[in-house]
Design a protein around this motif. Structure first.
Motif, short mmCIF file in Angstrom:
data_model
loop_
_atom_site.label_atom_id
_atom_site.label_comp_id
_atom_site.label_asym_id
_atom_site.label_seq_id
_atom_site.Cartn_x
_atom_site.Cartn_y
_atom_site.Cartn_z
N LEU A 60 75.19 66.38 43.20
CA LEU A 60 76.09 65.44 42.53
C LEU A 60 77.54 65.68 42.92
O LEU A 60 78.32 64.73 43.05
N TYR A 64 79.87 62.68 44.45
CA TYR A 64 81.15 62.19 43.93
C TYR A 64 82.23 62.25 45.02
O TYR A 64 83.04 61.32 45.15
N LYS A 98 70.57 60.95 47.23
CA LYS A 98 71.42 60.17 46.32
C LYS A 98 72.67 59.67 47.04
O LYS A 98 73.12 58.54 46.81
#
Length: 473
Positions: A60, A64, A98
């Motif tokens: 993550l 970002y 992701k």
């Protein structure tokens, strides 16, 4: 960090967004300087290069960071680094699933970015067996299935060559479930696409001795070409020689050895073009039809279809309700064998007048049906419309036969027989003359209108004169 690593690279390697903005405050032109280089490791490349397969908990953080970079400099996502990879290539390669999805969400065309050896992210996902990413990429950018690398390999070739059976299943499943326009032809062309060596995915499954892939492919007999030859003139059955299991499965499916196909007249585009040049008339007819179809816009096609349907309806109605009406049965004496009751449901017109009316209607019907067949869309739906059009013509002829004036009243050939004769003769002439782009101008050096008048209209008028003379005897 090493002295050779710049502060921007340090921020990208650590996924530190705060550090990134601190550096931008110090040098606002910093990202533009990176963007000016044609082949460069941008911060987006560096963030995607971190191998998350050993530390998935930090995904993550890099997601970002990549999103911030993408918003600040979207052009970074399209750049290739000196090794020939874009950021999304590296994201797929290093486990940033992701991040890869996020980049595609922000710009769907990234699925089709070609990197080293022409491989796209879809090729990479297929090579690595990333089935979830494959499905996501295809959903976001369906046209990516068409992309080939420098070896003319599709994502399916890559999956078979790397023995990624699940990835191959995802790709074939997507093709079979695709419902977009032209889906059937797309499925057939992709499944039978050849690489630079002329090998289809079926060839590769045999060459790699991949029995799973082979079983999956031969379960699509209507889409897979079992007898395609590669550049070595070998079919899949030739490539399978020595593997009894594969030979048995292919033979049962209808595969043939290349030696039995050497004289196949349908093989090769050059032969088909030569064959077309030897059959000028029918090839010119087909070409004329295709050109007319392609030159009709969708709006014109809609208008023409409406007009043709109205004409067909009006013509058919004229057969059901001819001028003057029909003889009615004597309701008070239905069982009587009177001439009136035997003529019930027949036209009140004399045969010669009825025949003339029928011929005029049949001319209009023939032109309306031909126009309809020209403008209906191609493909499965267009093919299905041909059958009801044919049966409509038969229904019209039969309806005319049913209301033809009775013979005992007119004492000569029925209009239905005249109509059938007309259908055979005139329709044949119309199709031969009209569908070949009015090539009758070559007959005796006549213009098209003069030739049609001489060879079509005059014989019809002569037929009517003979019919009238026969009725007066």
């Amino acid at each position: 960090m090493s002295n050779n690593v710049s502060p921007l690279e340090e921020a990208a390697l650590s996924g530190d967004t705060d550090r990134l903005y601190a550096l931008i405050e110090e040098d606002p032109d910093m990202l533009n300087a990176v963007d000016a280089k044609p082949f460069v490791n941008t911060p987006l490349h560096i963030a995607a290069s971190v191998d998350l397969r050993t530390n998935p908990d930090e995904e993550l953080k890099y997601l970002y960071f990549a999103t911030e970079i993408m918003m600040l400099k979207p052009s970074f996502a399209l750049k290739l680094n000196p090794q020939g990879f874009s950021p999304i290539h590296l994201a797929v390669k290093n486990g940033h699933s992701k991040q890869a999805r996020r980049l595609v969400d922000m710009k769907k065309e990234l699925v089709r970015v070609k990197g080293r050896e022409g491989n796209t992210p879809l090729h990479f996902a297929s090579q690595l067996g990333e089935c979830d990413l494959l499905a996501y990429f295809l959903s976001a950018c369906p046209d990516s299935i068409l992309d080939v690398n420098t070896r003319d390999e599709t994502a399916l070739h890559i999956a078979v060559r790397n023995q990624q059976f699940d990835a191959l299943g995802v790709l074939i499943g997507w093709l079979k479930g695709n419902t977009r326009k032209g889906a059937a032809s797309l499925e057939r062309s992709i499944l039978n696409r050849r690489d630079v060596a002329g090998n289809t995915i079926l060839h590769l499954s045999v060459i790699n001795h991949d029995i799973q892939a082979l079983n999956l492919l031969i379960n699509n007999p209507y889409m897979i070409c079992l007898n395609a030859k590669n550049l070595e003139k070998k079919t899949v059955l030739d490539e399978a020689a020595g593997n009894a299991d594969m030979v048995s499965k292919l033979s049962k499916s209808g595969a043939r050895p290349g030696s039995s196909l050497e004289d196949d007249p349908n093989w090769g585009p050059a032969y088909r073009l030569i064959s077309n040049s030897r059959h000028e008339n029918w090839y010119a007819t087909l070409t004329s039809i295709r050109r007319i179809r392609w030159n009709i816009s969708d709006n014109q096609r809609d208008a023409y279809l409406v007009a043709a349907a109205l004409f067909l309806t009006a013509i058919y109605q004229s057969a059901l309700s001819p001028p003057g009406g029909l003889y009615q049965a004597d309701g008070s004496n239905l069982n009587a064998t009177s001439s009136l009751n035997s003529a019930a449901g027949k036209s009140v017109l004399s045969t010669d007048k009825f025949a003339f009316l029928t011929v005029i209607n049949m001319l209009a019907l023939a032109f309306a049906i031909m126009s309809f067949l020209f403008i209906i869309p191609t493909g499965m739906i267009g093919a299905l419309l041909i059958a009801p059009t044919f049966y409509f013509g038969i229904s019209y002829v039969y309806s005319v036969e049913l209301i033809t004036p009775p013979r005992e009243t007119t004492r000569h050939l029925s209009a239905g027989q005249v109509t059938l004769l007309f259908v055979i003769i005139v329709s044949g002439l119309l199709i031969t003359a009209g569908m070949t782009n009015l090539r009758v101008r070559a007959v005796a050096g006549l213009s098209p209108f003069t030739a049609i008048n001489k060879y079509i209209l005059r014989p019809i008028l002569q037929m009517f004169r003979r019919s009238n003379n026969a009725s007066n005897i």
